[in-house]
Design a protein around this motif. Structure first.
Motif, PDB file in Angstrom:
ATOM      1  N   LEU A   1      30.561  25.795  55.796  1.00  0.00           N
ATOM      2  CA  LEU A   1      29.967  26.400  56.987  1.00  0.00           C
ATOM      3  C   LEU A   1      31.007  27.195  57.775  1.00  0.00           C
ATOM      4  CD1 LEU A   1      27.884  23.289  57.943  1.00  0.00           C
ATOM      5  CD2 LEU A   1      26.881  25.557  57.597  1.00  0.00           C
ATOM      6  N   LYS A   2      30.634  28.389  58.143  1.00  0.00           N
ATOM      7  CA  LYS A   2      31.483  29.239  58.970  1.00  0.00           C
ATOM      8  C   LYS A   2      30.858  29.520  60.332  1.00  0.00           C
ATOM      9  CE  LYS A   2      34.490  29.514  55.724  1.00  0.00           C
ATOM     10  NZ  LYS A   2      35.736  28.712  55.864  1.00  0.00           N
ATOM     11  N   LEU A   3      29.614  29.078  60.502  1.00  0.00           N
ATOM     12  CA  LEU A   3      28.910  29.312  61.764  1.00  0.00           C
ATOM     13  C   LEU A   3      28.128  28.069  62.139  1.00  0.00           C
ATOM     14  CD1 LEU A   3      27.336  32.382  63.199  1.00  0.00           C
ATOM     15  CD2 LEU A   3      25.798  30.444  62.902  1.00  0.00           C
TER      16      LEU A   3
ATOM     17  N   ILE B   1      26.790  35.605  56.691  1.00  0.00           N
ATOM     18  CA  ILE B   1      26.289  34.261  57.000  1.00  0.00           C
ATOM     19  C   ILE B   1      25.028  33.992  56.188  1.00  0.00           C
ATOM     20  CG2 ILE B   1      25.402  32.725  58.792  1.00  0.00           C
ATOM     21  CD1 ILE B   1      28.382  33.324  59.013  1.00  0.00           C
ATOM     22  N   ASP B   2      25.149  33.144  55.175  1.00  0.00           N
ATOM     23  CA  ASP B   2      24.005  32.745  54.361  1.00  0.00           C
ATOM     24  C   ASP B   2      23.592  31.307  54.627  1.00  0.00           C
ATOM     25  OD1 ASP B   2      23.332  35.077  52.863  1.00  0.00           O
ATOM     26  OD2 ASP B   2      25.156  34.797  51.688  1.00  0.00           O
TER      27      ASP B   2
ATOM     28  N   ALA C   1      21.157  30.381  65.400  1.00  0.00           N
ATOM     29  CA  ALA C   1      21.527  30.254  63.991  1.00  0.00           C
ATOM     30  C   ALA C   1      20.664  31.151  63.119  1.00  0.00           C
ATOM     31  CB  ALA C   1      21.411  28.798  63.548  1.00  0.00           C
TER      32      ALA C   1
ATOM     33  N   GLN D   1      21.537  34.849  63.510  1.00  0.00           N
ATOM     34  CA  GLN D   1      22.746  35.203  62.765  1.00  0.00           C
ATOM     35  C   GLN D   1      22.423  35.432  61.291  1.00  0.00           C
ATOM     36  OE1 GLN D   1      25.798  35.895  63.616  1.00  0.00           O
ATOM     37  NE2 GLN D   1      25.984  35.193  65.730  1.00  0.00           N
ATOM     38  N   ILE D   2      21.596  34.570  60.718  1.00  0.00           N
ATOM     39  CA  ILE D   2      21.234  34.712  59.309  1.00  0.00           C
ATOM     40  C   ILE D   2      20.403  35.977  59.093  1.00  0.00           C
ATOM     41  CG2 ILE D   2      19.836  33.692  57.467  1.00  0.00           C
ATOM     42  CD1 ILE D   2      20.793  30.935  58.529  1.00  0.00           C
TER      43      ILE D   2
ATOM     44  N   GLN E   1      27.921  37.731  62.915  1.00  0.00           N
ATOM     45  CA  GLN E   1      29.035  37.323  62.069  1.00  0.00           C
ATOM     46  C   GLN E   1      28.736  37.747  60.640  1.00  0.00           C
ATOM     47  OE1 GLN E   1      31.851  35.704  63.716  1.00  0.00           O
ATOM     48  NE2 GLN E   1      30.564  36.728  65.234  1.00  0.00           N
TER      49      GLN E   1
ATOM     50  N   ALA F   1      23.868  28.185  57.947  1.00  0.00           N
ATOM     51  CA  ALA F   1      24.315  27.872  59.304  1.00  0.00           C
ATOM     52  C   ALA F   1      23.780  26.510  59.714  1.00  0.00           C
ATOM     53  CB  ALA F   1      23.848  28.941  60.289  1.00  0.00           C
TER      54      ALA F   1
ATOM     55  N   THR G   1      27.697  31.147  69.259  1.00  0.00           N
ATOM     56  CA  THR G   1      27.975  32.582  69.319  1.00  0.00           C
ATOM     57  C   THR G   1      27.142  33.333  70.347  1.00  0.00           C
ATOM     58  OG1 THR G   1      26.495  32.745  67.394  1.00  0.00           O
ATOM     59  CG2 THR G   1      28.859  32.765  66.977  1.00  0.00           C
TER      60      THR G   1
END
Length: 383
Positions: free
Chosen positions: A274-276, A357-358, A342, A345-346, A354, A360, A321
């Motif tokens: 996970l990056k987000l 992002i696949d 979330a 973002q996707i 970001q 979150a 974010t």
């Protein structure tokens, strides 16, 4: 248990927020309905397509009934689960299971509050618990202050490290037009702020705002043909270890440790994937505890982790974010807003997008660190 969850077979098809910040002249239900109708339209559907309602209002214990009446619907199922800010993640889990079973076809999950316009307060005296009341604690902040004080005692966490959470949130909020608090904020502002319940100050506390949010869920195979890219639900889990924090065996460890691990197992990922991450940040200590309990750093290392700038814009882990509850919005309960950020973002629709992002995580918290619930969302590429 992980192999029993319908990974990716239900998805968010529509989403919306409404009235974030200060929106006088609206009741809580009117705000909710406005977000709901926008979410349905965002999916390319109509209210007539909705056959299940999930709602948790701050001021209406029969909100499921009121919401159906307000929208002019006769749903086949309503759910008014009230676990605080974690309720909406639990709503998603139930909706996904019901959709996969064919029991429902389209779920609308919504929330709204006019807390700021109605003069609501963040902290009130505890009177309902006979064991706590004699000590005159404030609900809910004193319980979080207790967790913060113990974390400081056990791990050397500092008020400056707590402040780093607020500063990171403000850093994200500055470039989000929807965020309510976008002005400058310094470390000195945080450290010199009025103490509300030691060691937590006003800068360690979430906002008090108006606002509403809603999502529409349907089966992923159906969502593929709707107006927006589907955001499949890959995993969802909840855990409750106590109601009053006085019942906690260790106030520095929350049930997020359980809900997060189970949700990630369902999704087939780990924290390193996970990056987000969107976390319920009612108080600065919450973010530190959840980062630890969800596995992004070891227990006791949350303070140095956030102080390093890891969760701020440009850091190694994008957290909250939109600005989170500390700087974007907090209309009584924040959980659904974390889910929407979330998903945005996707979908590539967030104010602070970001790249790549696949997958979150969105995590909700209810009560006094009482109820924890975690969802893992993904893109179609993550299936």
């Amino acid at each position: 248990m992980a192999d029993r969850f319908p990974r990716g077979r239900a998805a968010i098809a529509g989403l919306a927020t409404f009235g974030v910040g200060e929106t006088p002249g609206y009741s809580a239900m009117e705000l909710t309905a406005a977000a709901a109708t926008r979410a349905v339209a965002d999916a390319g559907l109509t209210l007539a397509d909705v056959d299940a309602l999930f709602i948790c209002q701050p001021d209406d214990f029969f909100a499921g009934l009121s919401f159906a009446e307000h929208l002019g619907l006769r749903p086949g199922y309503t759910d008014n689960n009230r676990t605080g800010g974690s309720a909406f993640m639990s709503h998603m889990a139930v909706a996904a299971l019901m959709l996969d079973a064919g029991y429902i076809d389209c779920a609308l999950i919504a929330y709204g509050s006019n807390q700021r316009s109605a003069g609501g307060k963040l902290a009130t005296r505890i009177t309902h618990n006979q064991w706590d009341a004699p000590y005159a604690p404030l609900f809910p902040i004193t319980s979080y202050a207790l967790a913060a004080a113990r974390h400081m005692h056990d791990y050397g966490t500092t008020r400056a490290q707590l402040a780093a959470v607020a500063l990171s949130a403000r850093g994200w909020a500055r470039t989000n037009e929807e965020a309510f608090a976008r002005g400058p904020l310094t470390l000195d502002d945080c450290l010199s702020a009025r103490i509300v319940s030691s060691p937590l100050s006003t800068r360690d506390c979430c906002l008090v705002t108006d606002g509403a949010a809603a999502i529409v869920m349907t089966r992923t195979d159906r969502a593929r043909d709707l107006a927006k890219p589907p955001v499949p639900l890959l995993g969802a889990a909840a855990a409750t270890w106590w109601n009053a924090i006085a019942q906690a065996q260790d106030v520095t460890v929350t049930a997020a440790k359980e809900s997060g691990a189970r949700a990630m197992a369902m999704a087939g990922i780990g924290a390193s994937d996970l990056k987000l991450v969107q976390l319920y940040d009612a108080f600065t200590i919450s973010t530190i505890l959840f980062l630890e309990d969800l596995g992004f750093c070891a227990k006791g290392e949350g303070g140095p982790f956030v102080e390093s700038g890891a969760i701020a814009p440009g850091g190694s882990l994008a957290v909250n974010t939109n600005g989170g509850g500390l700087s974007c919005c907090h209309p009584g309960m924040y959980g659904l807003f974390a889910i929407i950020e979330a998903a945005r973002q996707i979908r590539g629709e967030a104010a602070n997008p970001q790249p790549g992002i696949d997958v979150a995580l969105a995590h909700g918290n209810g009560g006094t660190l009482s109820s924890q619930a975690t969802v893992i969302l993904g893109s179609m590429a993550a299936l």
